[in-house]
Scaffold this motif. Sequence first.
Motif, short mmCIF file in Angstrom:
data_model
loop_
_atom_site.label_atom_id
_atom_site.label_comp_id
_atom_site.label_asym_id
_atom_site.label_seq_id
_atom_site.Cartn_x
_atom_site.Cartn_y
_atom_site.Cartn_z
N ASP A 145 66.62 84.91 12.44
CA ASP A 145 65.78 86.14 12.31
C ASP A 145 64.19 85.75 12.33
O ASP A 145 63.33 86.52 11.69
N ARG A 146 63.94 84.65 12.95
CA ARG A 146 62.36 84.47 13.13
C ARG A 146 62.27 83.98 14.56
O ARG A 146 62.99 83.90 15.30
N PHE A 147 60.96 84.29 15.02
CA PHE A 147 60.49 84.03 16.36
C PHE A 147 59.02 83.34 16.65
O PHE A 147 58.38 83.61 15.88
N ALA A 148 59.32 82.27 17.46
CA ALA A 148 58.22 81.44 17.58
C ALA A 148 57.09 81.80 18.52
O ALA A 148 57.71 81.99 19.80
N LEU A 149 56.08 81.73 18.06
CA LEU A 149 54.71 82.15 19.37
C LEU A 149 54.21 80.60 19.72
O LEU A 149 53.63 79.94 18.72
#
Length: 383
Positions: A145-149
């Motif tokens: 449920d997380r996304f890396a920039l």
Amino acid sequence: MTQQPTPGVSRQDVFPQSAPSLLTGVPAFLGRAAGGPHTPQRLTLWPQFEAAYGSSAPGFLADVVRGFFDNGGLLCHVVRLDESRPTPSAALQTALDELDRLDGDVDLVCAPDIVTDPLWPTNGLLDPVVDQQQMLLRHCRERGDRFALLDGIPTTDTAKVMEQSGKLTGADGAFGALYYPWLRAPGGDGRLRPLPPSGHVAGVYSAGDQRFGVQRAPANTEVEGVVDLQVRLAAADVGTLYGQGVNCLRALPGRGVRVWGARTLAQDPAWRDVSARRLVGAIGRWVERFMAGLVHEPNDVRLWVRIMRELTAYLDDLFQRGALKGRTPAEAFFVKCDHETNPPEAVEAGVVVTWIGVAPTAPAEFISVRVIHGASGVTVDAG
């Protein structure tokens, strides 16, 4: 003489509460600071960062958090890296462990101090940077449920950035996006300095989510608080980099510096678009959060019907807001929770299985304009 009210029917306006929703576009920034706690801190204003960590830092943490708020960021969490750990990777893993215990709204992860040298030489060591960025991608994939920039390395050699992208593309690549080049923006002392783009881009994500929703591609948006880019890319370079999964920032005449790309690092075309990956992640968070109240209910048809009803209402709301494609809800999504998905052995084990299918909308990356020369003149046809 007092006039008495006449018996009859009266009207009372009632405004029901809106359906519960989840906040998105909330980053966690992992970076270096001169002081302050190592546990996650919740911030809604830039002065809160100054109070907790000071206005200056040995790395880029302070500047990227300021860039986040300058670009409309609403809420973030900050985790200070423990530099007493034996290696940078160990410090990053400790911060990720702290972040993993945070049961909050975090759905974005940024670590701007992975690349600490703004004068990165073209022959710089790429593997240590990639190893730590892969840690971020793995964390996001394991969470789901997380996304890396991720920040591209600050080099003028685009071949090195494509090499970086190639090393990050893999099973975990769907859970992150890579941004290049670095920015030129005022630092804490007011002087221009090169800055990694992830903090300002996170602000663009947050502002877009507030205004349009998680389904809107975080691209073609002006980046505030930026004077210039460290590298001015030609259109051909932008196209080449984008084909390799690198989201470029461009300085466009009269339009400022803009985020010009919204692709993940995924190999699978189904997860190529940032908006599709984030939408599915948001749906998963909603299911986990709002279906928790159904735990320990009798596992029978009545529960299955209730699950289908609540999920259908939620997905239909997404469809009505343009997050799912299709002419009708039936074309946009399906929810299945019945005897087929829940055979007797699953029921006996106390498990409820629901199948969900969604069709996320895709961003219009390319707009074709045909210029037709004929005897009667020139016709411009946009298609």
